[in-house]
Design a protein around this motif. Sequence first.
Motif, short mmCIF file in Angstrom:
data_model
loop_
_atom_site.label_atom_id
_atom_site.label_comp_id
_atom_site.label_asym_id
_atom_site.label_seq_id
_atom_site.Cartn_x
_atom_site.Cartn_y
_atom_site.Cartn_z
N ARG A 1 82.62 -68.34 56.86
CA ARG A 1 82.09 -69.71 56.78
C ARG A 1 82.98 -70.53 57.68
N ALA A 2 82.39 -71.51 58.35
CA ALA A 2 83.19 -72.29 59.30
C ALA A 2 82.65 -73.71 59.39
N GLU A 3 83.48 -74.55 59.97
CA GLU A 3 83.09 -75.93 60.22
C GLU A 3 83.79 -76.39 61.49
N SER A 4 83.04 -77.06 62.36
CA SER A 4 83.60 -77.65 63.58
C SER A 4 83.36 -79.14 63.56
N THR A 5 84.33 -79.90 64.02
CA THR A 5 84.16 -81.32 64.27
C THR A 5 83.98 -81.47 65.77
N LEU A 6 82.89 -82.11 66.16
CA LEU A 6 82.61 -82.35 67.57
C LEU A 6 82.60 -83.85 67.83
N VAL A 7 83.03 -84.23 69.01
CA VAL A 7 83.11 -85.63 69.40
C VAL A 7 82.22 -85.83 70.62
N THR A 8 81.32 -86.81 70.53
CA THR A 8 80.51 -87.14 71.70
C THR A 8 81.44 -87.81 72.70
N TYR A 9 81.24 -87.48 73.97
CA TYR A 9 82.23 -87.82 74.99
C TYR A 9 81.53 -88.30 76.25
N GLU A 10 82.05 -89.37 76.80
CA GLU A 10 81.55 -89.90 78.06
C GLU A 10 82.37 -89.29 79.19
N LEU A 11 81.80 -88.29 79.83
CA LEU A 11 82.54 -87.50 80.82
C LEU A 11 83.04 -88.35 81.98
N SER A 12 82.20 -89.27 82.47
CA SER A 12 82.58 -90.06 83.64
C SER A 12 83.75 -91.00 83.36
N LYS A 13 83.91 -91.42 82.10
CA LYS A 13 85.00 -92.34 81.74
C LYS A 13 86.16 -91.63 81.03
N GLY A 14 85.95 -90.37 80.67
CA GLY A 14 87.01 -89.60 80.04
C GLY A 14 87.41 -90.11 78.68
N ARG A 15 86.42 -90.51 77.88
CA ARG A 15 86.73 -91.01 76.54
C ARG A 15 85.56 -90.79 75.59
N PRO A 16 85.83 -90.82 74.30
CA PRO A 16 84.74 -90.67 73.32
C PRO A 16 83.72 -91.80 73.46
N ARG A 17 82.50 -91.51 73.04
CA ARG A 17 81.45 -92.52 73.05
C ARG A 17 80.75 -92.48 71.69
N ARG A 18 80.06 -93.53 71.35
CA ARG A 18 79.31 -93.58 70.11
C ARG A 18 78.12 -92.63 70.21
N ILE A 19 77.74 -92.06 69.08
CA ILE A 19 76.56 -91.20 69.03
C ILE A 19 75.33 -92.07 69.25
N ALA A 20 74.49 -91.68 70.20
CA ALA A 20 73.27 -92.43 70.50
C ALA A 20 72.28 -92.30 69.33
N GLU A 21 71.41 -93.27 69.19
CA GLU A 21 70.46 -93.27 68.07
C GLU A 21 69.54 -92.05 68.09
N HIS A 22 69.09 -91.63 69.28
CA HIS A 22 68.21 -90.44 69.33
C HIS A 22 68.98 -89.18 68.93
N GLU A 23 70.27 -89.12 69.24
CA GLU A 23 71.10 -87.99 68.82
C GLU A 23 71.30 -88.02 67.30
N ARG A 24 71.59 -89.20 66.78
CA ARG A 24 71.78 -89.37 65.34
C ARG A 24 70.51 -88.97 64.59
N ALA A 25 69.36 -89.38 65.10
CA ALA A 25 68.08 -89.04 64.46
C ALA A 25 67.86 -87.53 64.46
N ALA A 26 68.18 -86.86 65.56
CA ALA A 26 68.02 -85.40 65.63
C ALA A 26 68.96 -84.71 64.65
N MET A 27 70.19 -85.23 64.51
CA MET A 27 71.15 -84.62 63.58
C MET A 27 70.72 -84.83 62.13
N LYS A 28 70.12 -85.96 61.83
CA LYS A 28 69.70 -86.22 60.46
C LYS A 28 68.63 -85.24 60.00
#
Length: 156
Positions: A113-140
């Motif tokens: 059994r396993a669990e991963s924490t993933l962080v959405t990331y803005e590659l061009s700026k090199g920093r985390p970004r907020r989860i977009a609403e369409h991504e959040r909806a897909a995850m729900k």
Amino acid sequence: MPATTHALPPNAATVEVAVRWSDMDAYGHVNNVQYLRYLEEARVYAFHEWFGQERSLLEDGVLVARTEIDYLAPMTFNYEPALVTLWCSRISGAAFDISYVVGQRGSDLTFARAESTLVTYELSKGRPRRIAEHERAAMKVVLGDPLPLRSHKDRR
């Protein structure tokens, strides 16, 4: 050896992952590092299913911040694929957790059994970004309870 006692969410994805002879270690079972590869491969296929084909979370940027694995039984080589069942188990502002159960076709055992924490990331700026609403909806759609990992006992 334990079987899965945790109820799997109905919308969880199950991905077949080939178990290769080279995945074995000197003890004749799948080496622990291979489990990380199985989780990664399952995640890539699940994200394709969950987020669609046009743009995936993988192209938009996501980093693995943490992975925790409870090894429950040794998986030995046979010609049946590993079955990785995975779902989203937590969503926050810029991060989310994926829970995994690793089994094998033809077996009622849960090997890990396993669990991963993933962080959405803005590659061009090199920093985390907020989860977009369409991504959040897909995850729900694939949201379920987290697994009872051994370290979670310390969180109570």
